[in-house]
Design an enzyme around this catalytic site. Structure first.
Site, PDB file in Angstrom:
ATOM      1  N   CYS A 101       0.833  -1.198   0.000  1.00 40.08           N
ATOM      2  CA  CYS A 101       0.000   0.000   0.000  1.00 40.08           C
ATOM      3  C   CYS A 101       0.872   1.254   0.000  1.00 40.08           C
ATOM      4  CB  CYS A 101      -0.981  -0.038   1.172  1.00 40.08           C
ATOM      5  SG  CYS A 101      -2.332   1.160   1.035  1.00 40.08           S
ATOM      6  N   HIS A 212      -3.795  -5.461   1.186  1.00 43.99           N
ATOM      7  CA  HIS A 212      -3.118  -5.779   2.447  1.00 43.99           C
ATOM      8  C   HIS A 212      -3.216  -7.275   2.782  1.00 43.99           C
ATOM      9  CE1 HIS A 212      -2.227  -1.697   3.957  1.00 43.99           C
ATOM     10  NE2 HIS A 212      -3.317  -1.335   3.307  1.00 43.99           N
ATOM     11  N   GLU A 214      -1.374  -8.892   4.670  1.00 46.14           N
ATOM     12  CA  GLU A 214      -1.021  -9.079   6.080  1.00 46.14           C
ATOM     13  C   GLU A 214      -2.246  -9.050   6.984  1.00 46.14           C
ATOM     14  OE1 GLU A 214      -0.608  -4.530   5.558  1.00 46.14           O
ATOM     15  OE2 GLU A 214      -0.678  -6.358   4.352  1.00 46.14           O
TER      16      GLU A 214
END
Length: 247
Positions: A101, A212, A214
């Site tokens: 990002c 994202h 994660e």
């Protein structure tokens, strides 16, 4: 790094004022088998060899410097002034590097990823901030982060400037070089050219992506987990990076 086996690679996570996803990416990397530490710009200035000593380098997501003067611009300027081309050298030495990002925006502005002048991450086509879940398809065999991955990754986006734009020449080069690492599967949330969600550099060791992964590394993070849905973990992406760092 190249030719040196590392049983438990260490991932260095770089942050700036406004970064907010570093705990998430550190957790993801730990789940994938790496040890982690985070350094902000002041700490990095005092530890100039930190990037050289790490086996994985991460530029975490968030809103560095409140996206002043454009997303990732000041973060890139700070990194360039503090470490010069250390991130580029790390990739050329065979160390996996990932920017997520705001970290993707930073790596593009830093010139580590292609497109500093002929491609950019612009404002979303809808003209506002987008926060939702998307699917992305791993498509590059050049990228060490995506090669051999076959299933879509399901994870959130949270950005206002994530629309990948490029000249026809640059897009053609990315296609021919297998540098389009990830594409949006189904819905394109920001109007990116060719549905691009992430790209890699020519070495294949540097990956930048807007979503994202994660934030979906364990099944319970899926928004419909309690309804029996659990698919598309982003953990596979980090496992790829850690496996390369081990080799």
């Amino acid at each position: 790094m190249a030719g040196t086996a590392v049983s438990t690679p260490h991932a260095l996570v770089l942050t700036a004022p406004g970064t907010n996803r570093h705990p998430d990416v550190m957790f993801a990397l730990q789940q994938a088998g790496a040890t982690t530490s985070a350094l902000n710009m002041h700490q990095l200035r005092d530890q100039p060899n930190a990037i050289n000593n790490a086996q994985i380098v991460v530029v975490a997501g968030g809103f560095s410097f409140a996206d002043a003067l454009g997303a990732g611009r000041l973060f890139a300027l700070e990194l360039s002034e503090i470490v010069g081309n250390a991130i580029l050298i790390a990739a050329q030495a065979g160390k996996p590097v990932i920017g997520i990002c705001n970290g993707f925006q930073t790596l593009v502005r830093l010139g580590v990823l292609p497109g500093k002048h002929r491609a950019a991450l612009g404002h979303n086509e809808v003209g506002g901030f987008q926060c939702s879940w998307v699917s992305m398809k791993p498509v590059s065999q050049r990228s060490v982060w995506t090669r051999n991955l076959t299933e879509d990754i399901y994870c959130p986006i949270a950005h206002g400037e994530g629309r990948f734009t490029a000249s026809d020449e640059t897009l053609s080069h990315l296609r021919e070089n297998d540098q389009i690492a990830l594409t949006y599967s189904g819905r394109n949330p920001n109007g990116s050219c060719d549905d691009i969600a992430g790209i890699c550099d020519e070495t294949g060791f540097v990956l930048g992506l807007m979503p994202h992964p994660e934030n979906h590394v364990v099944a319970r993070q899926h928004p419909q987990f309690h309804r029996g849905h659990a698919h598309g973990l982003g953990l596979v992406l980090f496992e790829q990076g850690v496996a390369i760092a081990r080799s």
